[in-house]
Design a protein around this motif. Structure first.
Motif, PDB file in Angstrom:
ATOM      1  N   GLU A 155       9.056  -5.149  -6.991  1.00  0.00           N
ATOM      2  CA  GLU A 155      10.332  -4.556  -7.376  1.00  0.00           C
ATOM      3  C   GLU A 155      10.809  -5.070  -8.729  1.00  0.00           C
ATOM      4  O   GLU A 155      11.403  -4.330  -9.505  1.00  0.00           O
ATOM      5  N   THR A 156      10.582  -6.347  -9.006  1.00  0.00           N
ATOM      6  CA  THR A 156      11.104  -6.964 -10.217  1.00  0.00           C
ATOM      7  C   THR A 156      10.011  -7.748 -10.933  1.00  0.00           C
ATOM      8  O   THR A 156       8.969  -8.075 -10.352  1.00  0.00           O
ATOM      9  N   LEU A 157      10.274  -8.087 -12.194  1.00  0.00           N
ATOM     10  CA  LEU A 157       9.352  -8.920 -12.956  1.00  0.00           C
ATOM     11  C   LEU A 157       9.202 -10.289 -12.310  1.00  0.00           C
ATOM     12  O   LEU A 157       8.105 -10.854 -12.274  1.00  0.00           O
ATOM     13  N   GLU A 158      10.290 -10.832 -11.794  1.00  0.00           N
ATOM     14  CA  GLU A 158      10.227 -12.150 -11.163  1.00  0.00           C
ATOM     15  C   GLU A 158       9.321 -12.126  -9.944  1.00  0.00           C
ATOM     16  O   GLU A 158       8.539 -13.061  -9.719  1.00  0.00           O
ATOM     17  N   GLU A 159       9.383 -11.040  -9.150  1.00  0.00           N
ATOM     18  CA  GLU A 159       8.483 -10.916  -8.006  1.00  0.00           C
ATOM     19  C   GLU A 159       7.027 -10.836  -8.480  1.00  0.00           C
ATOM     20  O   GLU A 159       6.134 -11.439  -7.873  1.00  0.00           O
ATOM     21  N   ALA A 160       6.782 -10.093  -9.569  1.00  0.00           N
ATOM     22  CA  ALA A 160       5.431  -9.973 -10.098  1.00  0.00           C
ATOM     23  C   ALA A 160       4.914 -11.330 -10.587  1.00  0.00           C
ATOM     24  O   ALA A 160       3.761 -11.701 -10.328  1.00  0.00           O
ATOM     25  N   ASP A 161       5.775 -12.080 -11.265  1.00  0.00           N
ATOM     26  CA  ASP A 161       5.366 -13.399 -11.757  1.00  0.00           C
ATOM     27  C   ASP A 161       5.109 -14.374 -10.609  1.00  0.00           C
ATOM     28  O   ASP A 161       4.172 -15.180 -10.654  1.00  0.00           O
ATOM     29  N   ASN A 162       5.937 -14.304  -9.567  1.00  0.00           N
ATOM     30  CA  ASN A 162       5.702 -15.164  -8.404  1.00  0.00           C
ATOM     31  C   ASN A 162       4.377 -14.824  -7.729  1.00  0.00           C
ATOM     32  O   ASN A 162       3.668 -15.715  -7.233  1.00  0.00           O
ATOM     33  N   ALA A 163       4.023 -13.527  -7.722  1.00  0.00           N
ATOM     34  CA  ALA A 163       2.733 -13.120  -7.142  1.00  0.00           C
ATOM     35  C   ALA A 163       1.574 -13.679  -7.956  1.00  0.00           C
ATOM     36  O   ALA A 163       0.530 -14.045  -7.406  1.00  0.00           O
ATOM     37  N   ARG A 164       1.747 -13.759  -9.276  1.00  0.00           N
ATOM     38  CA  ARG A 164       0.691 -14.316 -10.126  1.00  0.00           C
ATOM     39  C   ARG A 164       0.520 -15.814  -9.872  1.00  0.00           C
ATOM     40  O   ARG A 164      -0.579 -16.350  -9.994  1.00  0.00           O
ATOM     41  N   LEU A 165       1.616 -16.485  -9.540  1.00  0.00           N
ATOM     42  CA  LEU A 165       1.557 -17.929  -9.291  1.00  0.00           C
ATOM     43  C   LEU A 165       1.163 -18.265  -7.856  1.00  0.00           C
ATOM     44  O   LEU A 165       0.860 -19.424  -7.552  1.00  0.00           O
ATOM     45  N   GLY A 169       0.004 -21.749  -5.165  1.00  0.00           N
ATOM     46  CA  GLY A 169       0.948 -22.250  -4.167  1.00  0.00           C
ATOM     47  C   GLY A 169       2.301 -22.575  -4.761  1.00  0.00           C
ATOM     48  O   GLY A 169       3.024 -23.432  -4.233  1.00  0.00           O
ATOM     49  N   LEU A 170       2.670 -21.870  -5.865  1.00  0.00           N
ATOM     50  CA  LEU A 170       3.919 -22.159  -6.562  1.00  0.00           C
ATOM     51  C   LEU A 170       4.724 -20.892  -6.780  1.00  0.00           C
ATOM     52  O   LEU A 170       4.200 -19.778  -6.708  1.00  0.00           O
ATOM     53  N   THR A 171       6.015 -21.071  -7.050  1.00  0.00           N
ATOM     54  CA  THR A 171       6.887 -20.006  -7.522  1.00  0.00           C
ATOM     55  C   THR A 171       7.402 -20.403  -8.907  1.00  0.00           C
ATOM     56  O   THR A 171       7.200 -21.543  -9.348  1.00  0.00           O
ATOM     57  N   ILE A 172       8.069 -19.480  -9.582  1.00  0.00           N
ATOM     58  CA  ILE A 172       8.648 -19.807 -10.889  1.00  0.00           C
ATOM     59  C   ILE A 172       9.602 -20.982 -10.771  1.00  0.00           C
ATOM     60  O   ILE A 172       9.591 -21.904 -11.589  1.00  0.00           O
ATOM     61  N   GLU A 173      10.424 -20.961  -9.740  1.00  0.00           N
ATOM     62  CA  GLU A 173      11.397 -22.026  -9.549  1.00  0.00           C
ATOM     63  C   GLU A 173      10.710 -23.380  -9.384  1.00  0.00           C
ATOM     64  O   GLU A 173      11.180 -24.395  -9.906  1.00  0.00           O
ATOM     65  N   GLU A 174       9.586 -23.395  -8.703  1.00  0.00           N
ATOM     66  CA  GLU A 174       8.862 -24.651  -8.477  1.00  0.00           C
ATOM     67  C   GLU A 174       8.022 -25.069  -9.681  1.00  0.00           C
ATOM     68  O   GLU A 174       7.790 -26.255  -9.909  1.00  0.00           O
ATOM     69  N   ALA A 175       7.573 -24.069 -10.469  1.00  0.00           N
ATOM     70  CA  ALA A 175       6.648 -24.367 -11.567  1.00  0.00           C
ATOM     71  C   ALA A 175       7.336 -24.574 -12.908  1.00  0.00           C
ATOM     72  O   ALA A 175       6.715 -25.062 -13.848  1.00  0.00           O
ATOM     73  N   LYS A 176       8.626 -24.219 -12.999  1.00  0.00           N
ATOM     74  CA  LYS A 176       9.283 -24.180 -14.310  1.00  0.00           C
ATOM     75  C   LYS A 176       9.276 -25.528 -15.013  1.00  0.00           C
ATOM     76  O   LYS A 176       9.203 -25.595 -16.247  1.00  0.00           O
ATOM     77  N   ASP A 177       9.370 -26.629 -14.276  1.00  0.00           N
ATOM     78  CA  ASP A 177       9.420 -27.949 -14.902  1.00  0.00           C
ATOM     79  C   ASP A 177       8.043 -28.447 -15.330  1.00  0.00           C
ATOM     80  O   ASP A 177       7.932 -29.437 -16.057  1.00  0.00           O
ATOM     81  N   LEU A 178       6.982 -27.774 -14.875  1.00  0.00           N
ATOM     82  CA  LEU A 178       5.629 -28.170 -15.274  1.00  0.00           C
ATOM     83  C   LEU A 178       5.273 -27.621 -16.650  1.00  0.00           C
ATOM     84  O   LEU A 178       4.435 -28.167 -17.351  1.00  0.00           O
ATOM     85  N   TYR A 179       5.883 -26.526 -17.017  1.00  0.00           N
ATOM     86  CA  TYR A 179       5.739 -25.861 -18.320  1.00  0.00           C
ATOM     87  C   TYR A 179       4.329 -25.297 -18.520  1.00  0.00           C
ATOM     88  O   TYR A 179       4.145 -24.109 -18.707  1.00  0.00           O
ATOM     89  N   VAL A 180       3.303 -26.150 -18.494  1.00  0.00           N
ATOM     90  CA  VAL A 180       1.924 -25.680 -18.630  1.00  0.00           C
ATOM     91  C   VAL A 180       1.098 -26.261 -17.493  1.00  0.00           C
ATOM     92  O   VAL A 180       1.132 -27.463 -17.237  1.00  0.00           O
ATOM     93  N   ILE A 181       0.378 -25.381 -16.793  1.00  0.00           N
ATOM     94  CA  ILE A 181      -0.541 -25.810 -15.742  1.00  0.00           C
ATOM     95  C   ILE A 181      -1.947 -25.471 -16.210  1.00  0.00           C
ATOM     96  O   ILE A 181      -2.283 -24.298 -16.410  1.00  0.00           O
ATOM     97  N   SER A 182      -2.771 -26.485 -16.422  1.00  0.00           N
ATOM     98  CA  SER A 182      -4.129 -26.263 -16.934  1.00  0.00           C
ATOM     99  C   SER A 182      -5.162 -26.713 -15.915  1.00  0.00           C
ATOM    100  O   SER A 182      -4.933 -27.649 -15.149  1.00  0.00           O
TER     101      SER A 182
END
Length: 389
Positions: A155-165, A169-182
């Motif tokens: 429905e939304t870009l945020e839902e699409a981004d959460n699906a990519r993450l 095992g992460l969401t945007i809210e959980e991953a935002k402080d990591l900035y880069v995951i390599s």
């Protein structure tokens, strides 16, 4: 090309390849000529989103013809501010700014073993929308429901981004402080494909990293890399080099601006870098009677533009390096002034004739062009900081 790459990419990564302007898009010189001539078929609608081809595309004269062509029955621009690409648009839709008004999750077009995550800083201003919403709504209005829901299942870009993450095992809210995951190991091509029990390999017909490119061979092209002299150089066009003795590079990058962004006064960026600069070696500047900070003309056989001289011993005496993507938001945006896009835009100087393009990628020559540089005598520049607000 896309049809040849797609099955191998999908075999390895289980998804379709990224169709971006950097990889599988139609090149601009071909598109512009098709718009103007209507051949091999007419193009009636153009949607431009956060791209500003009026500034980045080669041969600014041809760009003007294409964007202003009566053959275009509808032009829509999606962008964060008014710019030269908006001048001939029927509609300009305000876009959200990534990491300011919308979250940002990216893997650098699927070519990097990591993901960057930026959270949204503020609620969107006014009626600004993200591009996912705009294209999903367009698809919803034009396609059968099963088709548009297949293309835009979230429905939304945020839902699409959460699906990519989700695989992490992460969401945007959980991953935002990591900035880069390599993830550098294990190398993706060494990973075992659970369907075959063999290493995943590369997304090529052979499954290997190819120096001898099999798809090029299928397309009737030379599969091994080889060197050719630029279309316009002192070697290929020695007579032209007598009139235009310097070698011009037009892709100069600089901070704090990025591409054609952040040219507006009052944001703090233009104040730090107010004028377009061209780098010239001290010996060359001395021969031409050019001093630091003087306005100069840079001329090729296609036209000339104005920039300020920056004397630098870091550049070869036969080469000048002009900053890219200059336009002037403080000037009128009508079809005559065009936000000053003719004044300092290096693409006024670049060629785009089809015979000059790279036969593999369709890219144009924006470096190693032939030019001359001379003082702008008697000129009173008017592209200055506005003293009255």
């Amino acid at each position: 090309m896309f049809d040849l790459v797609k099955p191998h990419y999908k075999r390895v990564w289980k998804i379709n390849p990224c169709v971006s302007g950097h990889m599988f898009g139609v090149n601009w010189p071909v598109l512009a000529r098709t718009i103007v001539t209507g051949k091999p078929y007419p193009i009636k609608c153009l949607i431009i989103w956060v791209g500003n081809p009026a500034v980045w595309a080669p041969n600014t004269n041809m760009v003007y013809q294409a964007l202003s062509s009566p053959n275009l029955e509808l032009t829509v621009v999606i962008d964060r501010w008014m710019n030269p690409s908006c001048t001939f648009a029927d509609y300009v839709l305000p876009a959200q700014t990534k990491s300011l008004e919308r979250p940002y999750v990216a893997t650098f077009e699927d070519f990097h073993p990591g993901v960057t995550i930026w959270e949204r800083a503020i609620e969107p201003l006014g009626e600004r929308k993200d591009e996912y919403w705009i294209f999903r709504e367009l698809a919803r209005r034009l396609l059968p429901e099963d088709k548009w829901r297949d293309a835009f299942p979230w429905e939304t870009l945020e839902e699409a981004d959460n699906a990519r993450l989700e695989p992490l095992g992460l969401t945007i809210e959980e991953a935002k402080d990591l900035y880069v995951i390599s993830t550098w190991t294990p190398r993706s091509y060494e990973q075992i494909d659970p369907e075959t029990g063999r290493p995943r390999g590369f997304a090529t017909p052979t499954g290997r990293a190819e120096l001898w490119v099999t798809i090029f061979k299928q397309l009737g092209r030379e599969p091994l890399p080889y060197y050719i002299e630029p279309y316009e150089s002192p070697v290929t066009q020695p007579e032209l080099a007598k009139e235009y003795p310097l070698i011009l590079t037009t892709g100069g990058r600089f901070r704090p601006q990025f591409h054609s962004e952040l040219r507006q006064w009052g944001m703090g960026m233009r104040e730090q870098h107010p004028d377009p600069l061209v780098e010239i070696h001290p010996e060359t500047a001395r021969e031409l009677g050019i001093a630091e900070g003087e306005w100069v003309w840079i001329e090729t056989k296609r036209g000339r533009i104005l920039m300020k001289a920056k004397i630098s011993s870091a550049i070869h005496p036969k080469v000048v390096n002009a900053e890219a993507s200059w336009w002037y938001p403080e000037l009128p945006g009508d079809k005559h002034w065009w936000y000053g896009n003719w004044i300092s835009n290096t693409n006024v100087l670049t060629p785009d004739e089809l015979e000059t393009l790279d036969p593999y990628t369709g890219s144009w020559q924006n470096r190693a062009l032939l030019c001359k540089v001379y003082r702008a005598v008697g000129l009173t520049p008017f592209m200055q900081y506005p003293t009255q607000r």
